[in-house]
Enzyme design. Structure first.
Site, PDB file in Angstrom:
ATOM      1  N   CYS A  46       0.823  -1.216   0.000  1.00 53.02           N
ATOM      2  CA  CYS A  46       0.000   0.000   0.000  1.00 53.02           C
ATOM      3  C   CYS A  46       0.857   1.265   0.000  1.00 53.02           C
ATOM      4  O   CYS A  46       2.041   1.250   0.322  1.00 53.02           O
ATOM      5  CB  CYS A  46      -0.954  -0.005   1.184  1.00 53.02           C
ATOM      6  SG  CYS A  46      -0.137   0.211   2.754  1.00 53.02           S
ATOM      7  N   CYS A  48       0.723   3.812   2.051  1.00 55.32           N
ATOM      8  CA  CYS A  48       1.230   4.271   3.354  1.00 55.32           C
ATOM      9  C   CYS A  48       2.456   3.473   3.777  1.00 55.32           C
ATOM     10  O   CYS A  48       3.292   3.986   4.524  1.00 55.32           O
ATOM     11  CB  CYS A  48       0.139   4.275   4.420  1.00 55.32           C
ATOM     12  SG  CYS A  48      -0.605   2.703   4.802  1.00 55.32           S
TER      13      CYS A  48
END
Length: 136
Positions: A46, A48
């Site tokens: 992802c 993040c």
């Protein structure tokens, strides 16, 4: 499960700076239950993880106080190792990325995904450095 060609460069962001790549349940248990302090990073594909978690974790390790061992599992790729790491993170719910710090087999600090999303790498590093200062 994510394809190897997608995951390997993201794994290498951590393994290239000394993280042990834990690939099965026995390796996770041995690391977590070892004497001293152990950092376990649940890596992921992802944004993040790319923008905050991996850079923040690496930045935190530039200090002199740091864990005795630094390890990682990869969610969506090393499924068995990730599931085993998550057992050690209880009562926290599964999330990725996330970061756990163990001392003599006990979880002493944990950063959940919702503490990573939208945060800077510097903020993640500061959080971990404070935990290292207290526990390492």
């Amino acid at each position: 499960m994510y394809p190897e060609q997608l995951v390997m460069p993201m794994k290498e962001e951590l393994t290239s700076v000394g993280f042990e790549d834990l690939r099965n349940a026995a390796e996770v248990d041995a690391a977590v239950n070892s004497k001293g302090t152990v950092l376990v990073v649940v890596n992921s594909v992802c944004g993040c993880a790319a923008g905050a978690a991996r850079p923040g974790v690496k930045l935190s390790l530039l200090e002199t106080k740091r864990p005795d061992r630094i390890t990682t599992v990869f969610a969506g790729f090393d499924a068995v190792a990730t599931e085993q790491a998550r057992k050690h993170f209880l009562p926290f719910p599964p999330s990725s990325p996330c970061v756990g710090l163990f001392k003599d087999g006990k979880l002493v600090h944990f950063i959940e995904r919702h503490h990573i999303e939208g945060k800077s790498a510097e903020l993640i590093a500061d959080n971990l450095k404070a935990a290292f200062e207290e526990n390492c």
